[in-house]
Design a protein around this motif. Structure first.
Motif, PDB file in Angstrom:
ATOM      1  N   MET A 145     -24.690 -51.656 -38.338  1.00  0.00           N
ATOM      2  CA  MET A 145     -25.509 -50.706 -37.575  1.00  0.00           C
ATOM      3  C   MET A 145     -24.909 -50.427 -36.202  1.00  0.00           C
ATOM      4  SD  MET A 145     -27.770 -49.377 -39.394  1.00  0.00           S
ATOM      5  CE  MET A 145     -28.633 -48.503 -38.092  1.00  0.00           C
ATOM      6  N   GLN A 146     -24.247 -51.411 -35.616  1.00  0.00           N
ATOM      7  CA  GLN A 146     -23.563 -51.179 -34.345  1.00  0.00           C
ATOM      8  C   GLN A 146     -22.424 -50.188 -34.548  1.00  0.00           C
ATOM      9  OE1 GLN A 146     -22.253 -54.753 -32.381  1.00  0.00           O
ATOM     10  NE2 GLN A 146     -21.543 -53.652 -30.601  1.00  0.00           N
ATOM     11  N   VAL A 147     -21.665 -50.348 -35.640  1.00  0.00           N
ATOM     12  CA  VAL A 147     -20.604 -49.388 -35.956  1.00  0.00           C
ATOM     13  C   VAL A 147     -21.215 -48.000 -36.128  1.00  0.00           C
ATOM     14  CG1 VAL A 147     -18.912 -48.692 -37.706  1.00  0.00           C
ATOM     15  CG2 VAL A 147     -19.074 -51.092 -37.020  1.00  0.00           C
ATOM     16  N   HIS A 148     -22.298 -47.925 -36.873  1.00  0.00           N
ATOM     17  CA  HIS A 148     -22.935 -46.651 -37.197  1.00  0.00           C
ATOM     18  C   HIS A 148     -23.537 -45.965 -35.970  1.00  0.00           C
ATOM     19  CE1 HIS A 148     -25.022 -43.640 -39.533  1.00  0.00           C
ATOM     20  NE2 HIS A 148     -26.183 -44.037 -39.055  1.00  0.00           N
ATOM     21  N   THR A 149     -24.212 -46.715 -35.118  1.00  0.00           N
ATOM     22  CA  THR A 149     -24.932 -46.109 -33.995  1.00  0.00           C
ATOM     23  C   THR A 149     -24.126 -46.029 -32.706  1.00  0.00           C
ATOM     24  OG1 THR A 149     -25.951 -48.211 -33.361  1.00  0.00           O
ATOM     25  CG2 THR A 149     -27.179 -46.811 -34.909  1.00  0.00           C
ATOM     26  N   LYS A 150     -23.232 -46.993 -32.485  1.00  0.00           N
ATOM     27  CA  LYS A 150     -22.464 -47.023 -31.235  1.00  0.00           C
ATOM     28  C   LYS A 150     -21.019 -46.600 -31.418  1.00  0.00           C
ATOM     29  CE  LYS A 150     -25.370 -50.369 -28.951  1.00  0.00           C
ATOM     30  NZ  LYS A 150     -25.399 -51.497 -28.043  1.00  0.00           N
ATOM     31  N   GLY A 151     -20.598 -46.464 -32.677  1.00  0.00           N
ATOM     32  CA  GLY A 151     -19.243 -46.008 -32.938  1.00  0.00           C
ATOM     33  C   GLY A 151     -18.234 -47.104 -33.163  1.00  0.00           C
ATOM     34  N   ARG A 152     -18.619 -48.349 -32.871  1.00  0.00           N
ATOM     35  CA  ARG A 152     -17.683 -49.459 -33.043  1.00  0.00           C
ATOM     36  C   ARG A 152     -18.429 -50.775 -32.957  1.00  0.00           C
ATOM     37  NH1 ARG A 152     -13.771 -51.006 -28.490  1.00  0.00           N
ATOM     38  NH2 ARG A 152     -14.991 -52.737 -27.755  1.00  0.00           N
ATOM     39  N   ALA A 153     -17.806 -51.813 -33.492  1.00  0.00           N
ATOM     40  CA  ALA A 153     -18.332 -53.165 -33.350  1.00  0.00           C
ATOM     41  C   ALA A 153     -17.172 -54.143 -33.317  1.00  0.00           C
ATOM     42  CB  ALA A 153     -19.267 -53.521 -34.500  1.00  0.00           C
TER      43      ALA A 153
END
Length: 97
Positions: free
Chosen positions: A59-67
């Motif tokens: 979800m961090q990748v999906h919402t913030k663009g990266r994890a």
């Protein structure tokens, strides 16, 4: 899992850095190809994350663009980046300053 450059959070995940034994991190980036379920599967199968952690990072990748999915020595992080590429995910190696 598509995002724009304006909504990418480039800050470093403090939780990932707290467990580091080196100065490098593996970053997985958002892309327009892979399904969220697949990204979660990769995080669980490759890194051995439990379902909750894998979904949180996805979800961090999906919402913030990266994890940041791993932190440690350069050689180990290079292996992780290569593995993520093998799974078809966009990943980079970054030095922590």
């Amino acid at each position: 899992m598509q995002g724009t450059a304006t909504d990418v959070d480039l800050s470093v995940d403090d939780a990932a850095l707290a467990s580091t034994d080196g100065d490098w991190v593996t970053v997985v980036w958002d892309d327009p190809v892979n399904l969220m379920t697949y990204v979660t599967y990769v995080f669980r199968s490759y890194f051995g994350f439990d379902e909750a952690k894998a979904e949180r990072l996805m979800m961090q990748v999906h919402t913030k663009g990266r994890a940041i999915v791993s932190a440690g020595g350069r050689e180990q992080q290079e292996l992780h980046v290569s593995a993520m590429h093998g799974y078809g995910l966009l990943a980079t190696l970054e030095r922590v300053e």
